[in-house]
Scaffold this motif. Structure first.
Motif, PDB file in Angstrom:
ATOM      1  N   VAL A 160       0.311  -1.131   0.095  1.00 48.90           N
ATOM      2  CA  VAL A 160       0.282   0.079   0.349  1.00 48.90           C
ATOM      3  C   VAL A 160       1.190   1.297   0.236  1.00 48.90           C
ATOM      4  O   VAL A 160       1.507   1.176   0.935  1.00 48.90           O
ATOM      5  CB  VAL A 160      -0.649  -0.447   0.618  1.00 48.90           C
ATOM      6  CG1 VAL A 160      -1.762   1.328   1.641  1.00 48.90           C
ATOM      7  CG2 VAL A 160      -1.894  -1.134   1.160  1.00 48.90           C
ATOM      8  N   SER A 161       1.587   1.778  -1.006  1.00 46.67           N
ATOM      9  CA  SER A 161       1.670   3.195  -0.456  1.00 46.67           C
ATOM     10  C   SER A 161       1.039   4.881  -1.280  1.00 46.67           C
ATOM     11  O   SER A 161      -0.658   4.584  -1.911  1.00 46.67           O
ATOM     12  CB  SER A 161       2.366   3.112  -2.210  1.00 46.67           C
ATOM     13  OG  SER A 161       2.122   3.024  -3.784  1.00 46.67           O
ATOM     14  N   VAL A 162       0.960   5.672  -1.274  1.00 51.17           N
ATOM     15  CA  VAL A 162       0.608   6.734  -1.319  1.00 51.17           C
ATOM     16  C   VAL A 162       2.035   7.941  -2.365  1.00 51.17           C
ATOM     17  O   VAL A 162       2.734   7.913  -2.803  1.00 51.17           O
ATOM     18  CB  VAL A 162       0.822   7.737  -0.505  1.00 51.17           C
ATOM     19  CG1 VAL A 162       0.307   9.730  -0.723  1.00 51.17           C
ATOM     20  CG2 VAL A 162      -0.455   7.466   0.473  1.00 51.17           C
ATOM     21  N   ALA A 163       1.315   8.085  -3.812  1.00 47.10           N
ATOM     22  CA  ALA A 163       2.146   8.963  -4.789  1.00 47.10           C
ATOM     23  C   ALA A 163       1.454   9.944  -4.707  1.00 47.10           C
ATOM     24  O   ALA A 163       0.000  10.523  -4.244  1.00 47.10           O
ATOM     25  CB  ALA A 163       2.437   8.122  -6.010  1.00 47.10           C
ATOM     26  N   GLY A 164       1.989  10.981  -5.899  1.00 48.93           N
ATOM     27  CA  GLY A 164       0.960  12.771  -6.116  1.00 48.93           C
ATOM     28  C   GLY A 164       1.837  13.502  -5.233  1.00 48.93           C
ATOM     29  O   GLY A 164       2.614  13.313  -4.358  1.00 48.93           O
ATOM     30  N   ARG A 165       0.932  14.341  -5.744  1.00 43.48           N
ATOM     31  CA  ARG A 165       1.493  15.920  -5.091  1.00 43.48           C
ATOM     32  C   ARG A 165       0.636  16.166  -3.832  1.00 43.48           C
ATOM     33  O   ARG A 165      -0.254  16.296  -3.020  1.00 43.48           O
ATOM     34  CB  ARG A 165       0.250  17.065  -5.770  1.00 43.48           C
ATOM     35  CG  ARG A 165       1.729  17.159  -7.218  1.00 43.48           C
ATOM     36  CD  ARG A 165       1.294  18.585  -7.618  1.00 43.48           C
ATOM     37  NE  ARG A 165      -0.344  18.894  -7.998  1.00 43.48           N
ATOM     38  CZ  ARG A 165      -0.536  19.697  -7.921  1.00 43.48           C
ATOM     39  NH1 ARG A 165      -0.430  21.410  -8.267  1.00 43.48           N
ATOM     40  NH2 ARG A 165      -2.240  20.049  -8.445  1.00 43.48           N
ATOM     41  N   VAL A 166       1.520  15.209  -2.303  1.00 42.90           N
ATOM     42  CA  VAL A 166       1.736  15.613  -1.526  1.00 42.90           C
ATOM     43  C   VAL A 166       1.694  16.330  -0.462  1.00 42.90           C
ATOM     44  O   VAL A 166       3.172  16.578  -0.141  1.00 42.90           O
ATOM     45  CB  VAL A 166       1.574  13.920  -0.552  1.00 42.90           C
ATOM     46  CG1 VAL A 166       1.184  13.954   1.296  1.00 42.90           C
ATOM     47  CG2 VAL A 166       0.933  13.260  -1.309  1.00 42.90           C
ATOM     48  N   SER A 167       1.726  17.249   0.346  1.00 43.87           N
ATOM     49  CA  SER A 167       1.840  18.565   0.923  1.00 43.87           C
ATOM     50  C   SER A 167       1.900  18.131   2.485  1.00 43.87           C
ATOM     51  O   SER A 167       0.382  17.720   3.331  1.00 43.87           O
ATOM     52  CB  SER A 167       1.105  19.601   0.781  1.00 43.87           C
ATOM     53  OG  SER A 167       0.963  20.948   1.569  1.00 43.87           O
ATOM     54  N   ASP A 168       3.352  17.942   3.344  1.00 42.29           N
ATOM     55  CA  ASP A 168       3.296  17.227   4.116  1.00 42.29           C
ATOM     56  C   ASP A 168       3.627  18.936   6.010  1.00 42.29           C
ATOM     57  O   ASP A 168       3.700  20.010   4.930  1.00 42.29           O
ATOM     58  CB  ASP A 168       4.946  17.366   4.441  1.00 42.29           C
ATOM     59  CG  ASP A 168       5.336  16.398   5.783  1.00 42.29           C
ATOM     60  OD1 ASP A 168       4.435  16.652   6.804  1.00 42.29           O
ATOM     61  OD2 ASP A 168       6.196  15.509   6.206  1.00 42.29           O
ATOM     62  N   PRO A 169       2.203  18.533   5.978  1.00 42.33           N
ATOM     63  CA  PRO A 169       1.946  17.593   7.135  1.00 42.33           C
ATOM     64  C   PRO A 169      -0.210  17.681   6.508  1.00 42.33           C
ATOM     65  O   PRO A 169       0.081  18.139   5.867  1.00 42.33           O
ATOM     66  CB  PRO A 169       1.830  17.334   8.430  1.00 42.33           C
ATOM     67  CG  PRO A 169       1.518  18.646   8.671  1.00 42.33           C
ATOM     68  CD  PRO A 169       2.575  19.203   7.662  1.00 42.33           C
ATOM     69  N   PRO A 170      -0.581  15.753   6.224  1.00 43.21           N
ATOM     70  CA  PRO A 170       0.077  14.640   6.841  1.00 43.21           C
ATOM     71  C   PRO A 170       1.450  13.900   5.558  1.00 43.21           C
ATOM     72  O   PRO A 170       1.657  14.356   4.410  1.00 43.21           O
ATOM     73  CB  PRO A 170      -0.669  13.953   7.149  1.00 43.21           C
ATOM     74  CG  PRO A 170      -1.889  14.017   5.750  1.00 43.21           C
ATOM     75  CD  PRO A 170      -1.542  15.608   5.602  1.00 43.21           C
ATOM     76  N   ASN A 171       2.366  13.025   6.024  1.00 40.02           N
ATOM     77  CA  ASN A 171       2.908  12.602   5.377  1.00 40.02           C
ATOM     78  C   ASN A 171       2.888  11.866   4.630  1.00 40.02           C
ATOM     79  O   ASN A 171       1.547  10.671   5.499  1.00 40.02           O
ATOM     80  CB  ASN A 171       4.541  12.210   6.238  1.00 40.02           C
ATOM     81  CG  ASN A 171       4.489  11.535   7.757  1.00 40.02           C
ATOM     82  OD1 ASN A 171       4.292  10.687   6.957  1.00 40.02           O
ATOM     83  ND2 ASN A 171       5.345  11.958   8.723  1.00 40.02           N
ATOM     84  N   ARG A 172       3.191  11.149   3.995  1.00 39.43           N
ATOM     85  CA  ARG A 172       2.727   9.835   2.824  1.00 39.43           C
ATOM     86  C   ARG A 172       2.472   8.763   4.139  1.00 39.43           C
ATOM     87  O   ARG A 172       1.976   8.087   3.707  1.00 39.43           O
ATOM     88  CB  ARG A 172       3.796   9.255   1.697  1.00 39.43           C
ATOM     89  CG  ARG A 172       3.788  10.614   0.400  1.00 39.43           C
ATOM     90  CD  ARG A 172       4.826  10.325  -0.095  1.00 39.43           C
ATOM     91  NE  ARG A 172       5.475  11.549  -1.087  1.00 39.43           N
ATOM     92  CZ  ARG A 172       5.061  11.568  -2.144  1.00 39.43           C
ATOM     93  NH1 ARG A 172       3.559  10.657  -2.695  1.00 39.43           N
ATOM     94  NH2 ARG A 172       5.271  12.615  -2.688  1.00 39.43           N
ATOM     95  N   GLY A 173       3.794   8.480   4.892  1.00 40.18           N
ATOM     96  CA  GLY A 173       4.392   6.994   5.802  1.00 40.18           C
ATOM     97  C   GLY A 173       2.506   7.354   7.016  1.00 40.18           C
ATOM     98  O   GLY A 173       2.037   6.953   6.605  1.00 40.18           O
ATOM     99  N   GLN A 174       1.949   8.298   7.314  1.00 44.57           N
ATOM    100  CA  GLN A 174       0.950   8.392   8.175  1.00 44.57           C
ATOM    101  C   GLN A 174      -0.492   8.784   7.447  1.00 44.57           C
ATOM    102  O   GLN A 174      -1.632   7.993   7.702  1.00 44.57           O
ATOM    103  CB  GLN A 174       0.378  10.208   8.407  1.00 44.57           C
ATOM    104  CG  GLN A 174       2.097  10.619   9.889  1.00 44.57           C
ATOM    105  CD  GLN A 174       1.247  11.702   9.727  1.00 44.57           C
ATOM    106  OE1 GLN A 174       1.800  13.139   8.904  1.00 44.57           O
ATOM    107  NE2 GLN A 174       1.984  11.935  11.169  1.00 44.57           N
ATOM    108  N   LEU A 175      -0.550   8.809   6.068  1.00 41.96           N
ATOM    109  CA  LEU A 175      -1.820   8.622   4.485  1.00 41.96           C
ATOM    110  C   LEU A 175      -1.667   7.597   5.050  1.00 41.96           C
ATOM    111  O   LEU A 175      -2.781   6.414   4.803  1.00 41.96           O
ATOM    112  CB  LEU A 175      -1.140   9.469   3.219  1.00 41.96           C
ATOM    113  CG  LEU A 175      -1.776  10.606   3.247  1.00 41.96           C
ATOM    114  CD1 LEU A 175      -1.565  11.270   2.613  1.00 41.96           C
ATOM    115  CD2 LEU A 175      -3.497  11.239   4.133  1.00 41.96           C
ATOM    116  N   VAL A 176      -0.826   6.774   4.634  1.00 46.83           N
ATOM    117  CA  VAL A 176      -0.378   4.666   4.555  1.00 46.83           C
ATOM    118  C   VAL A 176      -1.304   3.971   5.513  1.00 46.83           C
ATOM    119  O   VAL A 176      -2.081   3.600   5.699  1.00 46.83           O
ATOM    120  CB  VAL A 176       0.648   4.730   4.583  1.00 46.83           C
ATOM    121  CG1 VAL A 176       0.694   2.430   3.979  1.00 46.83           C
ATOM    122  CG2 VAL A 176       1.292   5.038   2.615  1.00 46.83           C
TER     123      VAL A 176
END
Length: 990
Positions: A113-129
């Motif tokens: 399970v992963s997250v891609a795209g334009r992610v504004s931290d926070p939240p980071n990708r790990g938190q979204l996963v």
């Protein structure tokens, strides 16, 4: 999550589809019931279960009569495996029999399970996963996906990202029934806070509440972007505001939030109930507000209730008892609210102050008094650490229970422990003596152990691991240990549902017990395959070499955990998830899953520090050869490129700059060299510009290759070849002008060395027992590229011996020698200045400032190093105040010698030009325990420091003074190393 489908949803189909013409279901049932099953087919042909295993578990068999009940049981068994989402059955006649076809729809299980795209931290990708709660190996459903998307949406909105979009994409691994899910997220613009709406009886000025939220920037008064952290800190800030106003019962809640997409503003609504002001005080004894806030939990919990008030009373009682008021009693008076104020009063009766002066243990035969005392919480009075001792009725009761548990766990089932407390012991008012009487009773022993039901494991091997064996003490504690031991063996061998029960009965002999262990093994599980996902850069072969599970192996959770640990140790993964696919499915062969999240390819570290000591002094004159108090700030910066070539290699650039040195180190690290777990190859390039020896400034340009070989967990060998160019800045040399030309020449040194490290310390940062040995032997010779020929030997041995519970005797000895062979002239001057031994200071002999031991220039008094060394340090380490502050008494002895032939155990300096004698130093130190190691402060007194000639002036003055300036120059004066030295650092001395 498990899929459970009712059989009512799958009405039994004797015939659903026929190739020729459709028949009615009831007619098909009547026609095919009892006919011989000619063949069994599955559609599609590729099934999630292996063919042989599939037909093995299926109740329906070829050549047997077709029964509706058997078909129903077959469907149930297939569903029980967890591998199928839907199952239908069709039948068709064939040569007087019937062909039964199972039409299946496979289940899918969560993979990467992963997250891609334009992610504004926070939240980071790990938190979204993590928000998805889609766990590796669990069944995948549409409902779980919808819940995951909703959770991600809540997390994004909680961080002010209300305009975000989420779209999942899927990658299907049909071979392993695994679905990899990638969430493509566009965070959108982030909202900003706006003035909160206040509801309730908040009593304070709204402007103060707004300031406490810190939603608005200071001075410029612009609104901050919304994040969960800022929202939480804002609410905590408001709570802290009421806390400072002593409104401990204040309730601050986020009632709601309103987002305005037009202005991109978020308006929080806060519901506040201020509650009354609460004043906490004591009657009967004075106690500061700071201590009340420490011991009464209503301040920490931001709430007032009877349980917290009673807990505060107990904490205050324990505090007074720790101060020697062993009979202290504390009661709380219920609060009454009058005029928006509530008073909480603790009534304290301290009683008289006592000292616990004696603890006597009687009746113990099986255990020594020391063994019992080290488990007790009571402590007799000792200055500084426990000035009044440690005693209370609760602690005494706890220690009695501890002693009882100790005896019961060793077979003394009838043990009785009583205690007697004598006040004003031996007529001295306030002194308390405690006597503990132990009636051990008989010891019960194991007479015989019988294990029933153990069929698939080696019983004799497991018996050797048990505590409850013939002749050993019998206790339920030992049986519990044996239970864990046996079940651990079963779990490690793929029996996840193994059970353990036990029973006991008296044996024929008195005080003997017969034990029966009953094992229910249940089904053994095996590894079907190991599936690795998440690799982007890492070479799969790197992972494969570290797998401890292979197809066909028993499914061992321990092997999975150890594999996970080995993968983390590679240093290339930020996260390693391990799971069993479909863990609740009734199958004996399962996929083992490892899903990796690769670490960042680049990492950086920045640090600042400083050194304080006798490191100062004039740089252009010859004053103060022994150094003066100096301060050297330090800054460091490191950058590492990780996982080069995808093989776990790394390249690190480490830099450090201070007033004493400038250093740059480039290191290439190859762990598990040539696939060998015990080998690590390191290639380094070093540039060092240093003046840590006050006599000169040196430069070193070096390349080296080093191979580490780990022999055991504690023992390591290393092999190294180094080639370097060392030079001394002629303008900085503070020695006799006649030697400057000789000792300032640049030299190339090629040295081949081998070393050994043995580390058996219990704690490398703050050891209390064990041993630490190092040996380093090297040879520099013309044949390997060296301008000078010498052999170098350095040995260190450190031991740590606990003395009782409180003391540690620590000792460290260092011995070294540099032997020049084929020298041209003097053996000492044949060794370049930067290659000599330098010593003295906090880690060798605290009778000297740093690097001030050994031979000195006869004209200037500056240290010039030597070719032999001997240092011995002895410390007695002990607790000083409480558990975090310790003390040290130390004795250091040793020196740097001109050559090994000049070594001497003399304690006196023969002449002002003699430095080859043993210098002794004694002193005290304080250690303060911190998470990164003890802070160390040492004060040393040198008993017999050296005296030497020093020259007051410049290099030109020294040159003008002639060949022997100390015979006729008034600028040549007698100086000495100070008797007192001080040192400050982090970590123990050795």
């Amino acid at each position: 999550m498990n899929l459970v489908r009712s059989l009512l949803a799958y009405s039994f189909y004797m015939i659903v589809l026929l190739a020729a013409s459709p028949w009615r279901v009831c007619g098909q049932a009547q026609k095919f019931e009892g006919m011989t099953v000619a063949n069994i087919r599955f559609e599609p042909r590729e099934q999630p279960l292996e063919g042989s295993y599939l037909f093995e578990i299926l109740p329906l068999k070829r050549g047997e009569p077709l029964r509706a009940s058997v078909v129903r049981a077959s469907i149930e068994r297939l569903f029980a495996t967890g591998q199928y989402l839907d199952i239908k059955v069709s039948a068709e006649p064939y040569n007087g029999g019937v062909i039964v076809t199972f039409i299946t729809t496979n289940s899918w299980f969560i993979g990467d399970v992963s997250v891609a795209g334009r992610v504004s931290d926070p939240p980071n990708r790990g938190q979204l996963v993590n928000a998805t709660r889609l766990d590796l190996g669990e069944p995948y459903t549409e409902n779980a996906l919808n819940v995951a998307i909703a959770a991600q949406k809540r997390l994004l909105e909680g961080n002010g990202l209300y305009l975000s979009s989420i779209s999942p994409t899927f990658d299907y691994d049909t071979e392993h029934q695994q679905i990899n899910i990638r969430f493509r997220i566009d965070s959108g613009a982030r909202a900003r806070f706006f003035r909160p709406v206040l509801l309730g009886d908040y009593k304070l000025d709204p402007a103060r509440i707004l300031t406490a939220t810190r939603f608005r920037r200071w001075l410029i008064h612009t609104w901050k972007p919304v994040t969960q952290t800022r929202m939480r800190q804002g609410l905590d800030g408001v709570r802290s505001l009421y806390q400072r106003e002593n409104r401990l019962e204040a309730k601050v809640q986020l009632e709601s939030v309103r987002f305005d997409p037009g202005t991109m503003r978020l308006v929080p609504t806060l519901n506040i109930n201020a509650g009354p002001r609460i004043e906490v005080s004591t009657v009967g004894a004075k106690l500061s507000q700071s201590k009340l806030r420490r011991y009464v939990p209503i301040f920490e919990e931001h709430a007032v209730d009877q349980d917290l008030l009673l807990e505060g009373a107990r904490n205050l009682r324990d505090y007074y008892q720790s101060q020697g008021f062993f009979e202290a009693q504390v009661e709380v008076v219920p609060q009454k609210v009058i005029n928006d104020k509530a008073d909480v009063t603790y009534l304290v009766n301290t009683g008289k102050r006592h000292r616990l002066v004696s603890i006597v243990i009687k009746g113990n035969k099986y255990f020594t008094t020391d063994v019992i005392r080290e488990r007790m919480y009571l402590q007799i009075a000792r200055r500084l650490q426990f000035p009044h001792g440690r005693f209370s009725e609760n602690l005494l009761r706890r220690d009695r229970d501890t002693i009882i548990n100790l005896y019961e766990s060793n077979g003394f089932r009838d043990v009785k422990v009583t205690s007697r407390v004598v006040d004003d012991d031996k007529g001295k008012v306030g002194d308390i003596a405690v006597t503990i009487n132990i009636d051990e009773g008989p010891q019960y022993l194991v007479n015989h152990v019988e294990i029933i039901g153990m069929q698939k494991l080696d019983q004799s091997r497991i018996m050797n691991k048990l505590s409850s064996v013939e002749g050993q003490p019998f206790s339920e504690f030992n049986v519990a240990v044996d239970r864990d031991t046996i079940l651990a063996q079963y779990f490690d061998n793929g029996f996840p549902r193994a059970t353990f029960e036990w029973s006991s009965k008296p044996a024929a002999e008195p005080h003997r017990v017969d034990l029966v262990f009953t094992i229910q093994e249940n089904e053994q599980q095996f590894v079907r395959a190991v599936v690795v996902t998440g690799l982007k850069i890492t070479n799969p072969s790197l992972v494969s070499r570290n797998l401890l599970l292979n197809p066909g192996d028993p499914l061992s959770p321990t092997a999975m955990t150890n594999t996970q640990r080995r993968l983390y140790e590679l240093g290339v993964f930020a996260k390693v998830d391990a799971a069993i696919q479909n863990p609740e499915g009734a199958t004996t062969r399962k996929f083992v899953l490892f899903n990796m999240e690769e670490a960042a390819r680049y990492s950086m570290a920045f640090g600042v520090g400083a050194e304080l000591g006798r490191i100062g002094g004039c740089q252009t004159c010859l004053d103060a050869p022994a150094g003066t108090t100096g301060f050297s700030p330090r800054v460091s910066w490191d950058v590492t490129r990780n996982n080069i070539w995808g093989l776990g290699h790394s390249l690190t650039l480490s830099t450090r700059a201070s007033t004493l040195e400038k250093r740059a180190l480039l290191a290439y690290n190859w762990p598990r060299f040539q696939g060998n777990d015990r080998l690590t190859l390191t290639l380094t390039a070093l540039y060092l510009d240093s003046r840590d020896v006050r006599t000169f400034t040196s430069k070193r340009e070096e390349v080296s290759m080093q191979l580490f070989q780990r022999l055991t967990k504690a023992s390591t060998l290393f092999y190294r070849y180094s080639y370097r160019r060392v030079s001394v800045d002629e303008a900085t040399l503070k020695i006799s002008p006649l030697l400057i030309n000789l000792l300032s020449q640049p030299v190339r040194v090629g040295i081949l060395s081998v070393g050994w490290v043995l580390d058996r310390r219990d704690d490398p940062v703050d050891p209390h027992k064990g041993v630490y040995n190092t040996i380093d032997i090297g040879v520099a010779e013309h044949m390997i590229g060296s301008d000078v020929n010498f052999a170098r030997f350095l040995l260190r041995n450190a031991t740590y011996h606990p003395i009782g519970k409180r003391l540690v005797l620590a000792r460290s000895t260092q011995i070294g020698d540099i032997y020049a062979f084929h020298p041209n002239g003097d053996a000492l001057n044949a060794i370049p200045l930067p290659e000599r031994f330098y010593g003295g200071g906090g880690t060798s002999n605290r009778g000297f400032p740093e690097n001030q031991a050994g031979p000195r220039d006869l004209s200037t008094g500056f240290p010039v190093g030597g070719t032999a060394l001997l240092f011995n340090q002895t410390e007695m380490r002990f607790p000083l105040i409480g558990d975090n502050i310790g003390g040290v008494l130390f004795h250091d002895v040793g020196n740097i010698y001109t050559t090994a032939g000049a070594f001497s155990l003399r304690q006196t300096q023969r002449s002002i030009q003699d430095f080859n004698y043993m210098v002794h130093a004694v002193g005290i130190g304080v250690r303060y325990r911190t998470p990164v190691g003890p802070l160390r402060v040492d004060l040393g007194y040198s008993i017999n420091p050296p005296t030497f000639f020093g020259f007051k002036g410049t290099q030109q003055d020294l040159l003008n003074a002639g060949v022997n300036p100390c015979l006729n120059s008034p600028q040549c004066v007698v100086q000495n190393i100070s008797h007192f030295q001080y040192f400050f650092s982090i970590g123990q001395t050795f």
